[in-house]
Each structure stands twice: as C-alpha cells, then as structure tokens.
Design a protein around this motif. Structure first.
Motif, PDB file in Angstrom:
ATOM      1  N   ALA A  68       0.845  -1.201   0.000  1.00  0.00           N
ATOM      2  CA  ALA A  68       0.000   0.000   0.000  1.00  0.00           C
ATOM      3  C   ALA A  68       0.878   1.248   0.000  1.00  0.00           C
ATOM      4  CB  ALA A  68      -0.919  -0.005   1.227  1.00  0.00           C
ATOM      5  N   ALA A  69       1.960   1.214   0.767  1.00  0.00           N
ATOM      6  CA  ALA A  69       2.885   2.350   0.813  1.00  0.00           C
ATOM      7  C   ALA A  69       3.594   2.519  -0.527  1.00  0.00           C
ATOM      8  CB  ALA A  69       3.897   2.149   1.931  1.00  0.00           C
ATOM      9  N   VAL A  70       3.956   1.407  -1.142  1.00  0.00           N
ATOM     10  CA  VAL A  70       4.601   1.460  -2.455  1.00  0.00           C
ATOM     11  C   VAL A  70       3.648   2.055  -3.480  1.00  0.00           C
ATOM     12  CG1 VAL A  70       5.638   0.110  -4.325  1.00  0.00           C
ATOM     13  CG2 VAL A  70       6.074  -0.531  -1.939  1.00  0.00           C
ATOM     14  N   ARG A  71       2.404   1.581  -3.461  1.00  0.00           N
ATOM     15  CA  ARG A  71       1.393   2.059  -4.414  1.00  0.00           C
ATOM     16  C   ARG A  71       1.132   3.558  -4.244  1.00  0.00           C
ATOM     17  NH1 ARG A  71      -1.661  -1.539  -3.313  1.00  0.00           N
ATOM     18  NH2 ARG A  71      -1.194  -2.983  -5.004  1.00  0.00           N
ATOM     19  N   GLU A  72       1.148   4.023  -3.029  1.00  0.00           N
ATOM     20  CA  GLU A  72       0.918   5.449  -2.765  1.00  0.00           C
ATOM     21  C   GLU A  72       2.076   6.303  -3.253  1.00  0.00           C
ATOM     22  OE1 GLU A  72       0.258   8.394   1.108  1.00  0.00           O
ATOM     23  OE2 GLU A  72       0.041   6.222   1.327  1.00  0.00           O
ATOM     24  N   ALA A  73       3.289   5.759  -3.172  1.00  0.00           N
ATOM     25  CA  ALA A  73       4.479   6.534  -3.542  1.00  0.00           C
ATOM     26  C   ALA A  73       4.738   6.565  -5.046  1.00  0.00           C
ATOM     27  CB  ALA A  73       5.707   5.958  -2.830  1.00  0.00           C
ATOM     28  N   VAL A  74       4.384   5.493  -5.731  1.00  0.00           N
ATOM     29  CA  VAL A  74       4.743   5.328  -7.145  1.00  0.00           C
ATOM     30  C   VAL A  74       4.358   6.500  -8.044  1.00  0.00           C
ATOM     31  CG1 VAL A  74       4.132   4.011  -9.226  1.00  0.00           C
ATOM     32  CG2 VAL A  74       4.973   2.825  -7.204  1.00  0.00           C
ATOM     33  N   PRO A  75       3.142   7.045  -7.980  1.00  0.00           N
ATOM     34  CA  PRO A  75       2.781   8.130  -8.906  1.00  0.00           C
ATOM     35  C   PRO A  75       3.657   9.380  -8.767  1.00  0.00           C
ATOM     36  CG  PRO A  75       0.830   7.233  -7.835  1.00  0.00           C
ATOM     37  CD  PRO A  75       2.005   6.677  -7.113  1.00  0.00           C
ATOM     38  N   HIS A  76       4.330   9.515  -7.637  1.00  0.00           N
ATOM     39  CA  HIS A  76       5.135  10.718  -7.381  1.00  0.00           C
ATOM     40  C   HIS A  76       6.608  10.534  -7.716  1.00  0.00           C
ATOM     41  CE1 HIS A  76       1.617  12.323  -5.352  1.00  0.00           C
ATOM     42  NE2 HIS A  76       1.567  11.234  -4.611  1.00  0.00           N
ATOM     43  N   ILE A  77       6.996   9.324  -8.126  1.00  0.00           N
ATOM     44  CA  ILE A  77       8.395   9.080  -8.483  1.00  0.00           C
ATOM     45  C   ILE A  77       8.680   9.722  -9.833  1.00  0.00           C
ATOM     46  CG2 ILE A  77      10.129   7.334  -9.024  1.00  0.00           C
ATOM     47  CD1 ILE A  77       8.707   5.456  -7.100  1.00  0.00           C
ATOM     48  N   ARG A  78       9.651  10.588  -9.863  1.00  0.00           N
ATOM     49  CA  ARG A  78       9.926  11.371 -11.072  1.00  0.00           C
ATOM     50  C   ARG A  78      10.667  10.557 -12.141  1.00  0.00           C
ATOM     51  NH1 ARG A  78      12.757  16.651  -9.482  1.00  0.00           N
ATOM     52  NH2 ARG A  78      10.712  16.977  -8.551  1.00  0.00           N
ATOM     53  N   HIS A  79      11.642   9.774 -11.735  1.00  0.00           N
ATOM     54  CA  HIS A  79      12.460   9.029 -12.689  1.00  0.00           C
ATOM     55  C   HIS A  79      11.642   7.882 -13.281  1.00  0.00           C
ATOM     56  CE1 HIS A  79      15.703   6.753 -14.471  1.00  0.00           C
ATOM     57  NE2 HIS A  79      16.577   7.699 -14.155  1.00  0.00           N
ATOM     58  N   ALA A  80      11.515   7.866 -14.608  1.00  0.00           N
ATOM     59  CA  ALA A  80      10.642   6.905 -15.295  1.00  0.00           C
ATOM     60  C   ALA A  80      11.023   5.457 -15.017  1.00  0.00           C
ATOM     61  CB  ALA A  80      10.662   7.171 -16.797  1.00  0.00           C
ATOM     62  N   ASP A  81      12.321   5.139 -15.060  1.00  0.00           N
ATOM     63  CA  ASP A  81      12.748   3.755 -14.847  1.00  0.00           C
ATOM     64  C   ASP A  81      12.376   3.262 -13.452  1.00  0.00           C
ATOM     65  OD1 ASP A  81      13.691   3.312 -17.353  1.00  0.00           O
ATOM     66  OD2 ASP A  81      15.809   3.244 -16.829  1.00  0.00           O
ATOM     67  N   TYR A 136       9.768   0.411 -12.484  1.00  0.00           N
ATOM     68  CA  TYR A 136      10.263  -0.698 -11.683  1.00  0.00           C
ATOM     69  C   TYR A 136       9.270  -1.058 -10.574  1.00  0.00           C
ATOM     70  CZ  TYR A 136      13.311  -3.330  -8.508  1.00  0.00           C
ATOM     71  OH  TYR A 136      13.840  -4.295  -7.687  1.00  0.00           O
ATOM     72  N   TYR A 137       8.836  -0.051  -9.833  1.00  0.00           N
ATOM     73  CA  TYR A 137       7.909  -0.314  -8.726  1.00  0.00           C
ATOM     74  C   TYR A 137       6.505  -0.674  -9.228  1.00  0.00           C
ATOM     75  CZ  TYR A 137      11.447   1.184  -5.422  1.00  0.00           C
ATOM     76  OH  TYR A 137      12.597   1.263  -4.663  1.00  0.00           O
ATOM     77  N   GLU A 138       6.110  -0.120 -10.375  1.00  0.00           N
ATOM     78  CA  GLU A 138       4.835  -0.525 -10.968  1.00  0.00           C
ATOM     79  C   GLU A 138       4.870  -2.010 -11.330  1.00  0.00           C
ATOM     80  OE1 GLU A 138       3.590   3.729 -13.135  1.00  0.00           O
ATOM     81  OE2 GLU A 138       4.558   2.119 -14.276  1.00  0.00           O
ATOM     82  N   THR A 139       6.012  -2.462 -11.843  1.00  0.00           N
ATOM     83  CA  THR A 139       6.158  -3.881 -12.189  1.00  0.00           C
ATOM     84  C   THR A 139       6.126  -4.758 -10.946  1.00  0.00           C
ATOM     85  OG1 THR A 139       7.527  -3.232 -14.097  1.00  0.00           O
ATOM     86  CG2 THR A 139       7.615  -5.539 -13.419  1.00  0.00           C
ATOM     87  N   VAL A 140       6.769  -4.283  -9.882  1.00  0.00           N
ATOM     88  CA  VAL A 140       6.747  -5.018  -8.611  1.00  0.00           C
ATOM     89  C   VAL A 140       5.308  -5.182  -8.122  1.00  0.00           C
ATOM     90  CG1 VAL A 140       7.328  -4.888  -6.156  1.00  0.00           C
ATOM     91  CG2 VAL A 140       9.066  -4.395  -7.874  1.00  0.00           C
ATOM     92  N   LEU A 141       4.523  -4.128  -8.223  1.00  0.00           N
ATOM     93  CA  LEU A 141       3.126  -4.186  -7.792  1.00  0.00           C
ATOM     94  C   LEU A 141       2.329  -5.182  -8.629  1.00  0.00           C
ATOM     95  CD1 LEU A 141       2.439  -0.380  -7.159  1.00  0.00           C
ATOM     96  CD2 LEU A 141       2.579  -2.182  -5.429  1.00  0.00           C
TER      97      LEU A 141
END
Length: 216
Positions: A119-132, A136-141
């Motif tokens: 849940a914490a990862v999902r909340e943080a992902v949209p705000h990550i600036r670096h595309a890779d 990466y975290y979207e794939t983990v999810l």
C-alpha cells in the motif's frame, strides 16, 4: 581510513602546489585550474567511484559505512542488511531533510518494499519522477498482484539493464524456475555497479546465493 589518508595527501599536495605557484608568480588561472582538478580528483576517488562505478562489494560496503551522516546513501546499507530499527531512524532523517514529494517518494517506495507494505509502495509510485524507477515499482506491484505476464510486458520499457534483469529474476523465482531466476540475477549483478551492485549482491546472498557465487 585509506580514503581519508588519500584525501589528506591530495589536499597537502594541493597546498604545496599553491604555495609554490604563488612564490613563483604563476598565473592565477593556472593556480585555480590546478585546485579545481585536485578537488575533482578527490570527489571522484572518495565519492563518485565507490558510489557509482566500484565493482567490489567489500569496498562499496566500506564506503557506505563511512556515510552515516548522509542518510540518502546510508539508507542503502541499512536496508540491504535489514537493520530494522536503524532503518526507521534513517527514514525519519530522510523525511525531515528532504521535503520535496518526488524525492520522498523514491525512498518511501524502497522502504515500503523492504517492509512488504505494498500500500505504501502504491501510494508513492505516482510521485516518483524518474521513469525507470517508477516503472520498476509498478512492475513489482503487478507481480505482487499475480499479474506475471503483465509485469513481464511492463518492464520492457525500462532502460536500465540491471532493473530489467532483477525483475525478470523475481518473476522466474515466483514461477518456480530457479535456474532461469539465477541466470537473470547474475545478469543484474553483472550489469550493476557501486551502491546498486552492493544492494543486489546482499539481496541475492539471502534469496539466490548461487547467483552471486560466480559474479566477480
């Protein structure tokens, strides 16, 4: 300690050079240029090379241990070695020091993954600036949701080889294909350098020890 002595030696040599240049009426441009080159060499040797280019895990570990006053780097050592109590303390320092949402997001995603808090990862992902890193975290999810095929397709847009290989290793490991997982894990370690190589190496020591035995 060796890096510290080397820095002292370089700065001493710079001091001697400046004195020599001043007493011999050297051009100010030459003096400034020499000083800049010396400082650049120290930076490369003391920080850039071990953080980004070093391949030896023991040297990277020594470097990270010297960065306790730099939470953005020291958190890598703490998470890689699963020091739970210290991880909380270092994260608090990071959140206090870095107020930008995009900067915090990368650390929050890494810490969330460390704690298996999707849940914490999902909340943080949209705000990550670096595309890779975002991909990466979207794939983990996706992988955590059991969407292995979609995860495999999603990671193809990642440019960093170590990221793609690390994710493929995780996909194959979850599928029970240990030999293929080891192959991709070795690719990931071989393609990485510096701090990231250290983090991968420590992770595979626990999960895929065969993957790091053959990686120099």
């Amino acid at each position: 300690m060796k890096r510290f002595r080397w820095s002292i030696a370089v700065y001493f040599a710079l001091f001697v050079f400046v004195l020599f240049a001043l007493f011999n009426d050297y051009s100010p441009i030459l003096i400034v240029g020499g000083a800049v080159v010396a400082v650049l060499l120290v930076f490369i040797a003391q920080f850039y090379y071990p953080a980004v280019l070093e391949k030896r895990v023991d040297r990277v570990e020594s470097f990270l241990l010297s960065q306790k006053n730099n939470p953005a780097l020291y958190i890598q050592y703490v998470l890689a070695n699963r020091l739970d109590d210290e991880a909380r303390t270092v994260m608090e320092k990071l959140m206090s020091k870095h107020k930008q949402v995009a900067v915090q997001a990368t650390f929050k995603a890494a810490y969330g993954l460390y704690r298996k808090d999707m849940a914490a990862v999902r909340e943080a992902v949209p705000h990550i600036r670096h595309a890779d890193y975002r991909t990466y975290y979207e794939t983990v999810l996706l992988l955590e949701e059991g969407e292995s095929a979609q995860a495999r397709e999603h990671l193809e847009s990642i440019k960093k080889q170590w990221m793609r290989s690390a994710l493929l290793a995780e996909i194959e490991l979850k599928a029970g294909n240990s030999k293929t997982a080891i192959h991709h894990a070795r690719e990931a370690v071989s393609a990485s350098r510096g701090v990231q190589r250290y983090v991968l190496h420590k992770e595979y020591e626990r999960t895929l020890p065969q993957a790091v035995k053959a990686v120099s």
